[in-house]
Write a protein that holds these residues in place. Structure first.
Motif, PDB file in Angstrom:
ATOM      1  N   GLU A 577       0.702  -1.141   0.130  1.00 50.35           N
ATOM      2  CA  GLU A 577      -0.100   0.101   0.158  1.00 50.35           C
ATOM      3  C   GLU A 577       0.716   1.317  -0.109  1.00 50.35           C
ATOM      4  O   GLU A 577       0.493   2.165  -0.860  1.00 50.35           O
ATOM      5  N   VAL A 578       1.737   1.163   0.737  1.00 50.65           N
ATOM      6  CA  VAL A 578       2.722   2.304   0.973  1.00 50.65           C
ATOM      7  C   VAL A 578       3.535   2.687  -0.272  1.00 50.65           C
ATOM      8  O   VAL A 578       3.578   3.687  -0.726  1.00 50.65           O
ATOM      9  N   ALA A 579       4.041   1.575  -0.806  1.00 48.69           N
ATOM     10  CA  ALA A 579       4.864   1.854  -2.067  1.00 48.69           C
ATOM     11  C   ALA A 579       4.159   2.241  -3.258  1.00 48.69           C
ATOM     12  O   ALA A 579       4.385   3.093  -4.000  1.00 48.69           O
ATOM     13  N   ALA A 581       1.378   3.964  -3.055  1.00 49.69           N
ATOM     14  CA  ALA A 581       1.057   5.722  -2.626  1.00 49.69           C
ATOM     15  C   ALA A 581       2.403   6.392  -3.111  1.00 49.69           C
ATOM     16  O   ALA A 581       2.154   7.519  -3.576  1.00 49.69           O
ATOM     17  N   LEU A 582       3.419   5.879  -2.733  1.00 49.19           N
ATOM     18  CA  LEU A 582       4.771   6.677  -2.966  1.00 49.19           C
ATOM     19  C   LEU A 582       4.713   6.904  -4.406  1.00 49.19           C
ATOM     20  O   LEU A 582       5.162   7.871  -5.050  1.00 49.19           O
ATOM     21  N   LYS A 583       4.666   5.822  -5.028  1.00 48.66           N
ATOM     22  CA  LYS A 583       4.708   5.967  -6.726  1.00 48.66           C
ATOM     23  C   LYS A 583       3.678   6.874  -7.244  1.00 48.66           C
ATOM     24  O   LYS A 583       4.089   7.549  -8.177  1.00 48.66           O
ATOM     25  N   ALA A 584       2.416   6.892  -6.889  1.00 47.34           N
ATOM     26  CA  ALA A 584       1.752   7.667  -7.152  1.00 47.34           C
ATOM     27  C   ALA A 584       1.775   9.218  -6.780  1.00 47.34           C
ATOM     28  O   ALA A 584       1.676  10.159  -7.584  1.00 47.34           O
ATOM     29  N   ALA A 585       2.662   9.306  -5.799  1.00 47.95           N
ATOM     30  CA  ALA A 585       3.169  10.738  -5.292  1.00 47.95           C
ATOM     31  C   ALA A 585       4.611  11.236  -5.998  1.00 47.95           C
ATOM     32  O   ALA A 585       4.844  12.248  -5.749  1.00 47.95           O
ATOM     33  N   GLY A 586       5.029  10.485  -6.924  1.00 50.06           N
ATOM     34  CA  GLY A 586       6.014  10.856  -7.726  1.00 50.06           C
ATOM     35  C   GLY A 586       7.283  10.144  -7.495  1.00 50.06           C
ATOM     36  O   GLY A 586       8.598  10.386  -8.106  1.00 50.06           O
ATOM     37  N   ALA A 587       7.214   9.080  -6.536  1.00 50.80           N
ATOM     38  CA  ALA A 587       8.647   8.226  -6.350  1.00 50.80           C
ATOM     39  C   ALA A 587       8.998   7.693  -7.578  1.00 50.80           C
ATOM     40  O   ALA A 587       8.204   6.645  -8.060  1.00 50.80           O
ATOM     41  N   GLY A 588      10.032   7.765  -8.200  1.00 54.14           N
ATOM     42  CA  GLY A 588      10.485   6.949  -9.292  1.00 54.14           C
ATOM     43  C   GLY A 588      11.058   5.795  -9.015  1.00 54.14           C
ATOM     44  O   GLY A 588      11.118   4.741  -9.976  1.00 54.14           O
ATOM     45  N   ARG A 589      11.382   5.253  -7.713  1.00 53.55           N
ATOM     46  CA  ARG A 589      11.776   3.993  -7.443  1.00 53.55           C
ATOM     47  C   ARG A 589      11.550   4.009  -5.997  1.00 53.55           C
ATOM     48  O   ARG A 589      11.751   4.798  -5.066  1.00 53.55           O
ATOM     49  N   VAL A 590      11.103   2.714  -5.522  1.00 50.42           N
ATOM     50  CA  VAL A 590      10.927   2.425  -4.274  1.00 50.42           C
ATOM     51  C   VAL A 590      11.764   1.303  -3.648  1.00 50.42           C
ATOM     52  O   VAL A 590      11.545   0.368  -4.325  1.00 50.42           O
ATOM     53  N   LEU A 591      12.542   1.565  -2.561  1.00 52.10           N
ATOM     54  CA  LEU A 591      13.174   0.165  -2.282  1.00 52.10           C
ATOM     55  C   LEU A 591      12.753  -0.161  -0.844  1.00 52.10           C
ATOM     56  O   LEU A 591      11.695   0.420  -0.227  1.00 52.10           O
ATOM     57  N   LEU A 592      12.927  -1.438  -0.456  1.00 50.81           N
ATOM     58  CA  LEU A 592      12.794  -1.779   0.866  1.00 50.81           C
ATOM     59  C   LEU A 592      14.084  -2.511   1.649  1.00 50.81           C
ATOM     60  O   LEU A 592      14.611  -3.302   1.146  1.00 50.81           O
ATOM     61  N   ALA A 593      13.954  -1.796   3.119  1.00 48.01           N
ATOM     62  CA  ALA A 593      15.205  -2.271   3.784  1.00 48.01           C
ATOM     63  C   ALA A 593      14.890  -3.670   4.261  1.00 48.01           C
ATOM     64  O   ALA A 593      13.967  -3.941   5.489  1.00 48.01           O
ATOM     65  N   GLY A 594      15.339  -4.847   3.662  1.00 51.11           N
ATOM     66  CA  GLY A 594      15.131  -6.160   4.185  1.00 51.11           C
ATOM     67  C   GLY A 594      14.594  -6.772   2.964  1.00 51.11           C
ATOM     68  O   GLY A 594      14.868  -6.549   1.752  1.00 51.11           O
ATOM     69  N   ARG A 595      14.243  -8.304   3.225  1.00 47.79           N
ATOM     70  CA  ARG A 595      13.847  -8.985   1.928  1.00 47.79           C
ATOM     71  C   ARG A 595      12.377  -9.017   2.173  1.00 47.79           C
ATOM     72  O   ARG A 595      11.503  -9.190   2.953  1.00 47.79           O
ATOM     73  N   ASP A 600       5.054  -2.932  -6.191  1.00 50.16           N
ATOM     74  CA  ASP A 600       5.680  -1.441  -6.409  1.00 50.16           C
ATOM     75  C   ASP A 600       6.945  -1.352  -5.714  1.00 50.16           C
ATOM     76  O   ASP A 600       7.387  -0.489  -5.611  1.00 50.16           O
ATOM     77  N   VAL A 601       7.300  -2.362  -5.014  1.00 52.31           N
ATOM     78  CA  VAL A 601       8.874  -2.283  -4.407  1.00 52.31           C
ATOM     79  C   VAL A 601       9.930  -2.681  -5.473  1.00 52.31           C
ATOM     80  O   VAL A 601       9.734  -3.894  -5.939  1.00 52.31           O
ATOM     81  N   ASP A 602      10.694  -1.927  -5.887  1.00 53.07           N
ATOM     82  CA  ASP A 602      11.802  -2.198  -6.850  1.00 53.07           C
ATOM     83  C   ASP A 602      12.848  -2.825  -6.487  1.00 53.07           C
ATOM     84  O   ASP A 602      13.385  -3.740  -7.552  1.00 53.07           O
ATOM     85  N   ASP A 603      13.276  -2.933  -5.365  1.00 57.32           N
ATOM     86  CA  ASP A 603      14.415  -3.458  -4.899  1.00 57.32           C
ATOM     87  C   ASP A 603      14.524  -3.634  -3.449  1.00 57.32           C
ATOM     88  O   ASP A 603      13.748  -3.009  -2.772  1.00 57.32           O
ATOM     89  N   ASN A 604      15.319  -4.643  -3.098  1.00 57.59           N
ATOM     90  CA  ASN A 604      15.621  -5.281  -1.580  1.00 57.59           C
ATOM     91  C   ASN A 604      17.044  -4.609  -1.229  1.00 57.59           C
ATOM     92  O   ASN A 604      17.892  -4.950  -1.871  1.00 57.59           O
ATOM     93  N   LEU A 605      16.948  -3.938  -0.094  1.00 57.38           N
ATOM     94  CA  LEU A 605      18.267  -3.893   0.611  1.00 57.38           C
ATOM     95  C   LEU A 605      18.653  -4.885   1.989  1.00 57.38           C
ATOM     96  O   LEU A 605      17.658  -4.808   2.788  1.00 57.38           O
ATOM     97  N   TYR A 606      19.503  -5.591   1.761  1.00 52.24           N
ATOM     98  CA  TYR A 606      19.537  -6.436   2.864  1.00 52.24           C
ATOM     99  C   TYR A 606      21.357  -6.840   3.063  1.00 52.24           C
ATOM    100  O   TYR A 606      21.900  -6.472   2.142  1.00 52.24           O
ATOM    101  N   ALA A 607      21.625  -7.423   4.104  1.00 52.03           N
ATOM    102  CA  ALA A 607      23.043  -7.826   4.393  1.00 52.03           C
ATOM    103  C   ALA A 607      23.566  -8.702   3.133  1.00 52.03           C
ATOM    104  O   ALA A 607      22.748  -9.899   2.935  1.00 52.03           O
TER     105      ALA A 607
END
Length: 625
Positions: A577-579, A581-595, A600-607
């Motif tokens: 939902e948040v991703a 909404a962020l895309k709709a608000a103009g976010a060109g890319r949405v990442l997620l800290a974790g797996r 709408d999440v474009d990539d994951n950031l994890y160890a």
């Protein structure tokens, strides 16, 4: 005598007078019990699966770039070949029976400037500050050969040996140095130092053929009248700086040493006299135990080579010069290089290096200044004078871990050496690309781990400081190139930082924190640290209660990329939902800290993720390329 009721039991007398058994009051433990505890911890973390049928501690093994594993525990059952005694074959424990107890190691500092007056001033300051020998670049890469006497004005070269590094101009530089000795009427028998000829190393650096025979002929001519002067250097630095492993550096250096032995004996020297003309130069890295093992293994390898060559026992030792690794030094947060140099110097000293050069912390930026040279030499002085590292011969000897590491590294290096010999020798292996390809394969594996931050670079890929003030230095002299590459481990991250710094405003990413602050602090900190490694600043509006709050904070931040930070349960409930909404608000890319696989999440950031790829893509999305 009977004990009183309620009194503590009288401790048993020790079996041996004067012996204190600290474990007497504790129940005996064995490896089986330790293994069970390890298994319990690994099982709780999820690393140990129910169907795993190996030893649980094997999951804690560390695979080296040399192809063998380092285990988490070594015991007396882990035997290694006998290391012998200092000054005796196989020379693992040192080439001299007295070690460096009486004199300490040779504190040798590098001077690479082209101005003879400035070089002279710097060398005199170093000598006054505790340096015992000088490593001086001459010719096109340093002080002009014709100005060598000016550079050495006031230097007592009969007391503080000078080791030259003149590239292809080694013959002219040798004559200029010997002329200084003659002008000062110093007898040939008292001449000390080194000519530093290394045509094979130059071949590796430039990719051009450099005949070994003239250097061998020079050594043969000088060995008689100048018994304390060495002529040839066998440098492992070109292979180390090309991204090679420790065994590859050792294998290539030993192969080069064998090539020089052949040339020197063909020039008329005996095997013993030929071996005396060589000094080996190795990199000392921030892995102190690997540095210790490398120097110990190198002596073992060379002892075997000289033994097979027919050298007398007294001629089988290896003279070693250790240099703090240029590849590990960074341009960003260069102050951390002081710590890297300290650890490397420690490893070189414990490993038994005869001479140690601590490169100044700003060496990767440009010509060092007086302050950085002072810190470099004092690093070695403190470790010797205050820490007393030279007071014990081979202090790591007998350690189950170090002895096994030395043996494993020696075997891996011998395999590298024999493969080079089978390829026709080190010169053929360089010309054919055989050696370069092996080094490149190791660098590819290493660079992947660096990109994934599994090989951490403090101050660059880990805990970078975006507000650090740049350290500026005069540009260093361009060194020979065209052959094997010169690599610094931090370069890929530093290029991204340079791109960021060149922008009018620093690139920013919005951290979309979900829920109360306690729920997202760890992942937000992780993400901010990762982005900073690429020169990207994180903007965080603090705790947010709803999707509307997140979107409002994102819009106000003026950024174009957002990264969700929260717990797994929050991701399950809110991420999609948040991703969206962020895309709709103009976010060109949405990442997620974790797996997680969320809409709408474009990539994951994890160890362990490819941080360099994430950072490069993020900067490109922000228009920074």
């Amino acid at each position: 005598m009977a004990e009183k009721a309620g009194s503590a039991p009288t401790p048993a007398e020790p079996e041996e007078p004067g012996r204190l058994d600290l474990a007497a009051e504790f129940p005996a433990a064995d490896q089986r019990q330790w293994r069970e505890l390890v298994a319990g911890v690994l099982r709780k973390s999820g690393a140990l699966k129910e169907d795993f049928d190996g030893l649980p501690e094997s999951l804690l093994n560390t695979r080296t770039y040399d192809g063998f594993d380092i285990r988490p525990l070594y015991t007396a059952e882990d035997t290694a070949p006998p290391a012998g005694f200092p000054g005796l074959p196989p020379f693992v424990r040192g080439g001299d029976p007295e070690g460096h107890v009486a004199t300490g190691w040779d504190l040798r500092q590098l001077h690479s400037g082209t101005d003879p007056v400035a070089a002279n001033k710097a060398m005199l300051a170093d000598l006054e500050g505790g340096v015992t020998s000088l490593w001086l670049r001459a010719g096109s890469g340093g002080v002009p050969v014709g100005k060598l006497a000016d550079a050495l004005n006031g230097v007592y070269i009969e007391l503080a040996p000078v080791v030259l590094d003149a590239g292809a101009e080694y013959e002219a530089a040798a004559e200029a140095l010997l002329e200084v000795f003659r002008e000062r009427e110093i007898p040939a028998s008292a001449v000390v130092g080194g000519i530093g000829a290394d045509p094979i190393g130059l071949r590796a650096r430039t990719g051009e053929a450099h005949d070994v025979r003239p250097a061998a002929a020079l050594a043969a001519r000088l060995s008689g009248p100048y018994p304390k002067l060495s002529s040839l250097v066998v440098s492992g630095l070109p292979y180390h700086e090309a991204g090679g492993s420790d065994s590859q550096e050792l294998g290539a250096a030993v192969a080069a040493g064998v090539a020089y032995l052949r040339a020197l004996t063909e020039a008329g020297l005996s095997v013993d006299a030929a071996a005396a003309q060589l000094e080996f130069r190795f990199a000392a890295g921030s892995d102190q135990f690997m540095t210790i093992a490398k120097l110990r293994a190198a002596r073992k390898l060379w002892a075997r080579v000289t033994e097979v060559s027919g050298a007398d026992v007294s001629a089988r030792g290896m003279r070693q010069h250790a240099v703090t690794s240029p590849a590990m030094f960074t341009q960003r947060d260069p102050w951390v290089n002081m710590l890297r140099g300290t650890v490397a110097c420690f490893g070189a000293a414990v490993g038994g290096a005869d001479a140690i050069t601590v490169l100044p912390f700003d060496a990767a930026i440009g010509e060092p200044d007086a302050f950085s040279r002072r810190i470099a030499r004092n690093t070695s002085v403190i470790l010797h004078e205050e820490s007393r590292l030279g007071g014990v011969i081979d202090p790591a000897g007998g350690s189950w871990y170090v002895e096994n590491l030395t043996d494993a590294l020696a075997k891996a290096a011998w395999a590298e050496f024999t493969s080079i010999e089978e390829a026709g020798g080190v010169e053929s292996a360089l010309d054919s690309g055989f050696l370069g390809e092996r080094l490149a394969a190791t660098w590819a594996a290493r660079s992947l781990r660096i990109a994934r931050r599994k090989d951490a670079i403090t101050g660059v890929s880990e805990f970078p400081n975006l507000t650090e003030k740049p350290v500026t230095r005069v540009k260093s002299t361009v060194e020979p190139s065209g052959g094997l590459p010169r690599i610094r481990y931090a370069e890929a991250y530093e290029r991204l930082r340079d791109l960021s710094d060149a922008q009018a405003e620093r690139p920013q990413v919005f951290l979309a924190t979900l829920g109360p602050i306690a729920a997202h602090t760890a992942r937000a900190s992780f993400a901010a640290n990762l982005f900073a490694a690429g020169g990207i600043e994180s903007v965080n509006a603090g705790a947010t209660a709803s999707t509307e709050d997140v979107v409002k904070a994102f819009t106000e931040s003026g950024t174009r990329i957002a990264c969700l930070c929260g717990t797994d349960s929050q991701y399950a409930e809110q991420a999609a939902e948040v991703a969206a909404a962020l895309k709709a608000a103009g976010a060109g890319r949405v990442l997620l800290a974790g797996r997680g696989d969320h809409a709408d999440v474009d990539d994951n950031l994890y160890a362990g993720c490819d941080a360099l790829a994430v950072l490069t893509g993020t900067l490109a999305e922000l228009g920074v390329e």
